[in-house]
Design a protein around this motif. Structure first.
Motif, PDB file in Angstrom:
ATOM      1  N   GLU A 264       0.253 -11.892 -10.053  1.00 13.89           N
ATOM      2  CA  GLU A 264      -0.036 -10.533 -10.511  1.00 13.89           C
ATOM      3  C   GLU A 264      -0.032 -10.530 -12.035  1.00 13.89           C
ATOM      4  OE1 GLU A 264       0.079  -7.264  -9.032  1.00 13.89           O
ATOM      5  OE2 GLU A 264      -0.051  -8.033  -7.020  1.00 13.89           O
TER       6      GLU A 264
ATOM      7  N   LEU B 203      -9.124  -3.609 -10.655  1.00 11.95           N
ATOM      8  CA  LEU B 203      -8.121  -4.196  -9.763  1.00 11.95           C
ATOM      9  C   LEU B 203      -7.211  -3.126  -9.171  1.00 11.95           C
ATOM     10  CD1 LEU B 203      -7.119  -7.385 -11.783  1.00 11.95           C
ATOM     11  CD2 LEU B 203      -8.503  -7.261  -9.696  1.00 11.95           C
TER      12      LEU B 203
ATOM     13  N   ARG C  21       3.152  -0.568  -1.418  1.00 14.44           N
ATOM     14  CA  ARG C  21       3.387  -0.917  -2.812  1.00 14.44           C
ATOM     15  C   ARG C  21       4.568  -0.088  -3.280  1.00 14.44           C
ATOM     16  NH1 ARG C  21      -1.590   0.851  -2.577  1.00 14.44           N
ATOM     17  NH2 ARG C  21      -1.272   2.429  -4.149  1.00 14.44           N
TER      18      ARG C  21
ATOM     19  N   LYS D  23      -9.076  -1.529  -6.383  1.00 11.76           N
ATOM     20  CA  LYS D  23      -9.101  -2.429  -5.225  1.00 11.76           C
ATOM     21  C   LYS D  23      -7.771  -2.391  -4.479  1.00 11.76           C
ATOM     22  CE  LYS D  23      -9.784  -7.229  -3.947  1.00 11.76           C
ATOM     23  NZ  LYS D  23      -9.940  -8.593  -4.428  1.00 11.76           N
ATOM     24  N   GLU D  24      -6.651  -2.399  -5.207  1.00 11.91           N
ATOM     25  CA  GLU D  24      -5.344  -2.327  -4.566  1.00 11.91           C
ATOM     26  C   GLU D  24      -5.159  -1.010  -3.811  1.00 11.91           C
ATOM     27  OE1 GLU D  24      -2.123  -3.020  -7.227  1.00 11.91           O
ATOM     28  OE2 GLU D  24      -2.791  -5.045  -7.726  1.00 11.91           O
TER      29      GLU D  24
ATOM     30  N   GLU E 119      -0.073   1.392 -11.764  1.00 17.25           N
ATOM     31  CA  GLU E 119      -1.470   1.724 -11.459  1.00 17.25           C
ATOM     32  C   GLU E 119      -1.862   3.050 -12.103  1.00 17.25           C
ATOM     33  OE1 GLU E 119      -1.399   1.672  -7.235  1.00 17.25           O
ATOM     34  OE2 GLU E 119      -1.438  -0.523  -7.117  1.00 17.25           O
TER      35      GLU E 119
END
Length: 141
Positions: free
Chosen positions: A40, A88, A99, A91-92, A107
């Motif tokens: 990550e 990204l 999470r 996408k997550e 994020e």
């Protein structure tokens, strides 16, 4: 009236928002890498964003066309890398799954920094096109 006075105050606000957002991204990304060492990585947007903000503060202090070019070029690079990180994040979010709260906060701050950096880039480029939004080209004041 001073040239670019209206945009100068808006640039100051955006730089402060970017500075705080990128500091939080750096802190949360460092925690994320420490906790999940499996590749990550969110350090580059935070580190490059902070460098861009520091150059922006220098431009705000000098307020000349040569510092405008430097601030704009570093801001566009910082925004491009932050936009990749934002991809990204998207996408997550789409993939779903569990999470943690800190990762969700990371994020959110990457999203905030991508949008505020985009506004900063647009305002700097408006300063290149018009003396209403930035310093005169060729002026040394």
């Amino acid at each position: 009236m001073e040239v670019g006075r209206g945009s100068r105050s808006l640039i100051r606000v955006l730089l402060i928002v970017n500075f705080v957002a990128y500091l939080i991204v750096l802190g949360l990304a460092a925690w994320s890498i420490d906790k999940y060492i499996d590749g990550e990585q969110d350090h580059p947007p935070g580190a490059i964003g902070e460098c861009s903000v520091l150059i922006g503060f220098t431009h705000l202090r000098a307020w000349r066309s040569d510092s405008l070019a430097t601030a704009a070029s570093s801001a566009i690079i910082s925004w491009a890398i932050t936009a990749l990180s934002f991809g990204l994040v998207c996408k997550e979010i789409i993939m779903g799954g569990h999470r943690g709260k800190r990762l969700q906060t990371l994020e959110a701050f990457i999203t905030i920094s991508a949008l505020s950096q985009l506004m900063y880039v647009l305002l700097l480029h408006a300063g290149m096109l018009s003396t209403r939004f930035g310093p005169n080209y060729g002026s040394s004041s």
